[in-house]
Write a protein that holds these residues in place. Structure first.
Motif, PDB file in Angstrom:
ATOM      1  N   ILE A   9      20.591  -4.663  10.522  1.00  0.00           N
ATOM      2  CA  ILE A   9      19.530  -3.864  11.246  1.00  0.00           C
ATOM      3  C   ILE A   9      20.689  -3.142  12.263  1.00  0.00           C
ATOM      4  O   ILE A   9      21.081  -3.787  13.227  1.00  0.00           O
ATOM      5  CB  ILE A   9      18.507  -4.584  11.679  1.00  0.00           C
ATOM      6  CG1 ILE A   9      17.640  -4.988  10.660  1.00  0.00           C
ATOM      7  CG2 ILE A   9      17.681  -3.108  12.558  1.00  0.00           C
ATOM      8  CD1 ILE A   9      16.429  -5.773  11.004  1.00  0.00           C
ATOM      9  N   GLU A  10      20.494  -1.658  12.441  1.00  0.00           N
ATOM     10  CA  GLU A  10      21.147  -1.146  13.583  1.00  0.00           C
ATOM     11  C   GLU A  10      20.512   0.073  13.996  1.00  0.00           C
ATOM     12  O   GLU A  10      20.148   0.974  13.488  1.00  0.00           O
ATOM     13  CB  GLU A  10      22.481  -0.340  12.889  1.00  0.00           C
ATOM     14  CG  GLU A  10      23.087   0.312  14.026  1.00  0.00           C
ATOM     15  CD  GLU A  10      24.595   1.189  13.337  1.00  0.00           C
ATOM     16  OE1 GLU A  10      25.237   1.676  14.320  1.00  0.00           O
ATOM     17  OE2 GLU A  10      24.651   0.633  12.062  1.00  0.00           O
ATOM     18  N   ASP A  11      20.174   0.071  15.407  1.00  0.00           N
ATOM     19  CA  ASP A  11      19.254   1.143  16.130  1.00  0.00           C
ATOM     20  C   ASP A  11      20.322   2.257  16.284  1.00  0.00           C
ATOM     21  O   ASP A  11      21.056   2.195  17.365  1.00  0.00           O
ATOM     22  CB  ASP A  11      18.519   0.589  17.351  1.00  0.00           C
ATOM     23  CG  ASP A  11      17.447  -0.579  16.791  1.00  0.00           C
ATOM     24  OD1 ASP A  11      16.619   0.069  16.120  1.00  0.00           O
ATOM     25  OD2 ASP A  11      17.369  -1.308  17.747  1.00  0.00           O
ATOM     26  N   ARG A  17      16.256   3.981  13.187  1.00  0.00           N
ATOM     27  CA  ARG A  17      16.771   2.703  12.837  1.00  0.00           C
ATOM     28  C   ARG A  17      17.388   2.679  11.252  1.00  0.00           C
ATOM     29  O   ARG A  17      16.804   2.977  10.557  1.00  0.00           O
ATOM     30  CB  ARG A  17      15.684   1.673  12.843  1.00  0.00           C
ATOM     31  CG  ARG A  17      15.988   0.321  12.565  1.00  0.00           C
ATOM     32  CD  ARG A  17      14.748  -0.657  12.895  1.00  0.00           C
ATOM     33  NE  ARG A  17      14.989  -1.202  14.065  1.00  0.00           N
ATOM     34  CZ  ARG A  17      14.520  -2.271  14.664  1.00  0.00           C
ATOM     35  NH1 ARG A  17      13.694  -2.981  13.915  1.00  0.00           N
ATOM     36  NH2 ARG A  17      14.857  -2.588  16.013  1.00  0.00           N
ATOM     37  N   ARG A  18      18.396   1.969  11.302  1.00  0.00           N
ATOM     38  CA  ARG A  18      19.384   2.155  10.127  1.00  0.00           C
ATOM     39  C   ARG A  18      19.033   0.636   9.478  1.00  0.00           C
ATOM     40  O   ARG A  18      19.423  -0.438  10.293  1.00  0.00           O
ATOM     41  CB  ARG A  18      20.793   2.301  10.035  1.00  0.00           C
ATOM     42  CG  ARG A  18      21.541   1.990   8.740  1.00  0.00           C
ATOM     43  CD  ARG A  18      22.675   2.599   8.757  1.00  0.00           C
ATOM     44  NE  ARG A  18      22.537   4.128   8.856  1.00  0.00           N
ATOM     45  CZ  ARG A  18      23.702   4.779   9.193  1.00  0.00           C
ATOM     46  NH1 ARG A  18      24.992   4.423   9.346  1.00  0.00           N
ATOM     47  NH2 ARG A  18      23.486   6.211   9.138  1.00  0.00           N
ATOM     48  N   ASP A  80      17.873   5.149   6.461  1.00  0.00           N
ATOM     49  CA  ASP A  80      17.522   5.422   7.886  1.00  0.00           C
ATOM     50  C   ASP A  80      16.366   5.822   8.008  1.00  0.00           C
ATOM     51  O   ASP A  80      15.691   6.580   7.415  1.00  0.00           O
ATOM     52  CB  ASP A  80      18.200   6.547   8.327  1.00  0.00           C
ATOM     53  CG  ASP A  80      20.095   6.185   8.504  1.00  0.00           C
ATOM     54  OD1 ASP A  80      20.168   5.086   8.367  1.00  0.00           O
ATOM     55  OD2 ASP A  80      20.591   7.120   8.678  1.00  0.00           O
ATOM     56  N   SER A  95       9.910  -1.096  12.072  1.00  0.00           N
ATOM     57  CA  SER A  95       9.995  -1.517  13.291  1.00  0.00           C
ATOM     58  C   SER A  95      10.001  -2.844  13.465  1.00  0.00           C
ATOM     59  O   SER A  95      10.501  -3.378  14.345  1.00  0.00           O
ATOM     60  CB  SER A  95       8.892  -0.689  14.125  1.00  0.00           C
ATOM     61  OG  SER A  95       8.932   0.577  13.899  1.00  0.00           O
TER      62      SER A  95
END
Length: 233
Positions: A9-11, A17-18, A80, A95
């Motif tokens: 998970i990457e913000d 958010r990816r 994304d 989320s």
């Protein structure tokens, strides 16, 4: 349909958010589909595992999402998600997502961009369509020319994008609620000669307003235009 699990998970920004999913089910996932869409199949609230299949009511738990990248060696698919801007099945899941969470993947469907070799290009997208716009820009030939207009809520949501030098990228900053900022920006574009490939993806009513405007411009061709309401206010 394939069952996958969250591996990373990457913000990317305050509103994007990816989520990278993987698993053996992606072993035969087709290559070169960046910019196409998959149907993400989400668990019902309170459950951990999505139900795969086309049983009655199944579409209620599906949403379309753009393939941002696919790594065939790691068998990892990147999607994304627009978050922290509105509530819904997909945004709520994204989320709260954690490593190991399950997500169903159906597809992919066809790529929507009409002609990567067109005389020039007009790409218009809001936050929800930013992944599709980014994928399209990456696939354009190096000699492509035209405009990309992308709306995001804040300057912190601007992302570094790969694009040909001849594509002028304009970030439109501000919320969608009060007026159609993308339409205002499109109306300021210097319309080039010959026929453009046009990609419009945004809130449904605002997309329709933009489409009505561009239909009046010289060189407009319906067959070279993709216009979609990605969501409704």
């Amino acid at each position: 349909m394939r069952m996958t699990h969250v591996v990373r998970i990457e913000d990317l920004s305050p509103h994007m958010r990816r989520i990278v999913v993987g698993g053996e089910a992606l072993e035969d996932f087709p290559l070169g589909q960046e910019g196409a869409h998959v149907k993400a199949v989400f668990p019902k609230p309170g459950e951990k595992e999505p139900k795969l299949g086309l049983m009655l009511g199944a579409k209620k738990w599906m949403r379309s999402y753009t393939i941002r990248t696919f790594d065939e060696h790691k068998q990892e698919l990147s999607l994304d998600f627009a978050v922290n801007d509105h509530r819904g099945l997909a945004t709520d899941w994204a989320s709260q997502a954690q490593i190991g969470d399950l997500l169903g993947i159906a597809g992919p469907g066809p790529t929507k961009y009409t002609n990567y070799q067109a005389h020039w290009h007009l790409i218009v997208a809001d936050l929800t369509a930013l992944p599709a716009a980014a994928a399209a820009l990456e696939k354009l030939p190096t000699n492509a020319k035209g405009y990309a207009l992308i709306q995001v809520p804040t300057t912190a949501d601007i992302q570094p994008l790969k694009k040909p030098k001849g594509i002028e990228l304009n970030w439109v900053i501000g919320p969608y609620q009060h007026k159609n900022l993308l339409l205002e920006k499109v109306q300021q574009v210097e319309w080039l000669n010959e026929e453009p490939a046009i990609f419009i993806a945004a809130e449904s009513a605002q997309m329709q307003e933009i489409k009505l405007y561009i239909k009046t411009k010289p060189g407009y061709q319906k067959k070279l235009t993709y216009a979609s309401g990605y969501w409704k206010a």
